[in-house]
Design a protein around this motif. Structure first.
Motif, PDB file in Angstrom:
ATOM      1  N   ASN A 210       0.882  -1.000   0.001  1.00  4.16           N
ATOM      2  CA  ASN A 210      -0.040   0.088  -0.007  1.00  4.16           C
ATOM      3  C   ASN A 210       0.889   1.329   0.065  1.00  4.16           C
ATOM      4  O   ASN A 210       0.410   2.360  -0.422  1.00  4.16           O
ATOM      5  N   ARG A 213       1.023   1.857  -3.567  1.00  2.14           N
ATOM      6  CA  ARG A 213      -0.267   2.304  -3.934  1.00  2.14           C
ATOM      7  C   ARG A 213      -0.537   3.742  -3.706  1.00  2.14           C
ATOM      8  O   ARG A 213      -1.017   4.425  -4.327  1.00  2.14           O
ATOM      9  N   THR A 218      -3.439   5.041  -5.879  1.00  5.48           N
ATOM     10  CA  THR A 218      -4.464   4.025  -5.874  1.00  5.48           C
ATOM     11  C   THR A 218      -4.965   3.567  -4.361  1.00  5.48           C
ATOM     12  O   THR A 218      -5.696   2.833  -4.432  1.00  5.48           O
ATOM     13  N   ILE A 219      -4.842   4.564  -3.518  1.00  2.20           N
ATOM     14  CA  ILE A 219      -5.217   4.086  -2.182  1.00  2.20           C
ATOM     15  C   ILE A 219      -5.673   5.607  -1.602  1.00  2.20           C
ATOM     16  O   ILE A 219      -4.404   6.494  -1.494  1.00  2.20           O
ATOM     17  N   LEU A 261     -14.127   0.018  -2.825  1.00  2.00           N
ATOM     18  CA  LEU A 261     -13.248  -0.198  -3.994  1.00  2.00           C
ATOM     19  C   LEU A 261     -12.918   0.854  -4.620  1.00  2.00           C
ATOM     20  O   LEU A 261     -12.056   1.620  -4.911  1.00  2.00           O
ATOM     21  N   ASP A 264     -11.166   3.797  -3.205  1.00  2.00           N
ATOM     22  CA  ASP A 264      -9.732   3.712  -2.984  1.00  2.00           C
ATOM     23  C   ASP A 264      -9.419   3.233  -1.573  1.00  2.00           C
ATOM     24  O   ASP A 264      -8.726   3.610  -0.900  1.00  2.00           O
ATOM     25  N   GLY A 266     -10.083  -0.073  -0.762  1.00  3.85           N
ATOM     26  CA  GLY A 266      -9.743  -1.671  -0.741  1.00  3.85           C
ATOM     27  C   GLY A 266      -8.409  -1.946   0.062  1.00  3.85           C
ATOM     28  O   GLY A 266      -7.371  -1.215  -0.252  1.00  3.85           O
ATOM     29  N   ASP A 271      -7.506  -6.756  -3.953  1.00  3.17           N
ATOM     30  CA  ASP A 271      -8.845  -6.173  -3.928  1.00  3.17           C
ATOM     31  C   ASP A 271      -9.061  -5.024  -4.751  1.00  3.17           C
ATOM     32  O   ASP A 271     -10.147  -4.954  -5.573  1.00  3.17           O
ATOM     33  N   ASP A 272      -7.798  -4.042  -4.848  1.00  2.00           N
ATOM     34  CA  ASP A 272      -8.102  -2.758  -5.523  1.00  2.00           C
ATOM     35  C   ASP A 272      -8.178  -3.172  -6.898  1.00  2.00           C
ATOM     36  O   ASP A 272      -8.661  -2.487  -7.877  1.00  2.00           O
ATOM     37  N   ARG A 276      -9.469  -1.435 -10.785  1.00  2.00           N
ATOM     38  CA  ARG A 276      -8.494  -1.251 -11.656  1.00  2.00           C
ATOM     39  C   ARG A 276      -8.563  -2.003 -13.270  1.00  2.00           C
ATOM     40  O   ARG A 276      -8.180  -1.133 -14.045  1.00  2.00           O
TER      41      ARG A 276
END
Ligand code: HEM
Ligand code: NAG
Ligand code: NAG
Ligand code: NAG
Ligand code: NAG
Ligand code: NAG
Ligand code: NAG
Length: 358
Positions: A210, A213, A218-219, A261, A264, A266, A271-272, A276
């Motif tokens: 993460n 990410r 993406t988080i 999800l 952002d 997840g 999970d993400d 995507r």
């Protein structure tokens, strides 16, 4: 035609219809224990309900236990073995299972109750499948029938677990391929990932990935900050710190997982990936929009997962103690037992007594 003749014909046609599918392939069936152990499913449910009342975490634990059983050598309770008769480390020792897998004690309690009622009759693999269903029922306001008749395996190795269980860093391609290997579809994969609407995860499963990410956007930065705060900075496999996988409703089997999800939120990279990747995202969006459809598909996919490479009929055995294979069932472990119990004594009778009296 007389009404008696007609009735006879109806009975004959019904009998042929019933026989055809079972004759063609060894299949599980709903109510497999209805005569041999009519209380089996109720006893498992009682054990799960009692454990759940003390610790609701057993429900996600038992659902994941079934998944990790079925993906490694089929749904044969190999995941429960604490000793591999052939020697070496077991599935339980593998990093994806250790220390995170839980619910073993609930299976042991259910097995003890079932053995008291009907010794040597109900497999550990079926108990795991029933317990997962009951866990879904307790968290998800949902019920499905579990076809049963699974037999227990006699092998459990760390390598089989490492080669078949998917890690949290898996890309869409790896997830799709890992499920395809088990004859599960892309949709089944996205449907079953919805299990992550309950339960917890250890820091080593998400923290490092993460950070990447966060760098790639993406988080949610606020979410990652929260995760950094609850985890030690460099958590190893055995760091005890965990967090709920679904931050919104962590104890309810609902479709909120899919709703998180696109925000952002997840937890795992895997999970993400569900939003995507262009192949996966339409499924995730559909399940976020329609909980009833997801639940129907989830129940069906759990049954499908429960059919993976099952052993039936004379294959495998009905294990007497879910943690160990039956004495005498394996050449490598049997020697010592056979010295203790001369060949006139059935070693499984002896083991049944041991289980019944402990
Ligand atoms: C699609 C691939 C999947 C991946 C990569 C994956 C990965 C993971 C990871 C890393 C955890 C956290 C383990 C920990 O560190 O404590 C977890 C938890 C969990 N997984 Fe999955 N999983 C997948 C699919 C599934 C499926 C198919 C099911 C069930 C049908 C499932 C049910 C669960 C449950 C219920 C938990 C929470 C366990 C607990 O609270 O004890 N997962 N999963
Ligand atoms: C839970 O399972 C029981 C059977 O054990 C069933 O009667 C009940 O309807 C299920 N609950 C829900 C909400 O589906
Ligand atoms: C999504 O995953 C599929 C299957 O692995 C792959 O073919 C495709 O290139 C991926 N798409 C994106 C946008 O990453
Ligand atoms: C998948 O299906 C094929 C063809 O029916 C079968 O040979 C194979 O054993 C199945 N694999 C699993 C893991 O169920
Ligand atoms: C996932 O990837 C991160 C970053 O590349 C790595 O540090 C971590 O060890 C990996 N975790 C697992 C469980 O493979
Ligand atoms: C993680 O768990 C350990 C052991 O329970 C605890 O001492 C620590 O405070 C927890 N949190 C962090 C951020 O390390
Ligand atoms: C089952 O086997 C394990 C491992 O040998 C043992 O610790 C446990 O006491 C046994 N359980 C019963 C009910 O005999």
């Amino acid at each position: 035609m007389s009404s008696g003749g007609l009735a006879g014909l109806v009975v004959l046609v019904a009998a042929v219809c019933l026989l055809l599918p079972t004759a063609s392939l060894a299949q599980l069936k709903v109510g497999f224990y209805s005569t041999s152990c009519p209380k089996a499913e109720a006893l498992v449910r009682q054990a799960v309900t009692a454990a759940f009342a003390k610790n609701s975490g057993v429900a996600p634990g038992l659902i994941r236990l079934h998944f990790h059983d079925c993906f490694v050598l089929g749904c044969d309770a190999s995941v429960l073995l604490s000793v591999n008769p052939g020697g070496g480390r077991t599935e339980r020792d593998a990093a994806p299972n250790n220390p995170s897998l839980r619910g073993f004690d609930v299976i042991d309690a259910a097995k003890a109750a079932v053995e008291r009622s009907c010794p040597g009759t109900v497999s550990c693999a079926d108990i795991v499948a029933f317990a997962a269903r009951d866990s879904v029922n307790l968290t998800g306001n949902l019920f499905y029938q579990v076809p049963s008749g699974r037999r227990d395996g006699r092998v459990s190795t760390e390598n089989d677990a490492l080669n078949n269980l998917l890690g949290p860093n898996s890309t869409a391609q790896v997830l799709i391929d890992g499920f395809a290997k088990k004859n599960l579809t892309v949709e089944d994969m996205v449907v079953l990932s919805g299990s992550h609407t309950i339960g917890r995860s250890h820091c080593a499963s998400f923290l490092f990935r993460n950070r990447q990410r966060l760098a790639s956007g993406t988080i949610s930065p606020a979410y990652q900050a929260l995760l950094e705060a609850l985890c030690p900075p460099n958590p190893g496999q055995f760091a005890p710190n965990t967090t709920e996988i679904d931050v919104s409703t962590p104890a309810v089997l609902d479709n909120n997982y899919y709703k998180l999800l696109p925000l952002d939120l997840g937890l795992h990279f895997s999970d993400d990936q569900l939003i995507r990747n262009a192949t996966l995202a339409p499924f995730a969006r559909a399940f976020a929009a329609d909980e009833a459809t997801w639940k129907d598909k989830f129940a069906a996919a759990m049954v499908k997962m429960g059919n993976i490479e099952v052993k039936t009929g004379a294959q495998g055995e009905i294990r007497l103690n879910c943690s160990v294979v039956n004495p005498g069932s394996s050449s490598s472990s049997a020697a010592g037992i056979e010295m203790l119990f001369p060949s006139g004594t059935s070693s499984s009778d002896v083991a049944a007594e041991e289980v019944a009296t402990s």
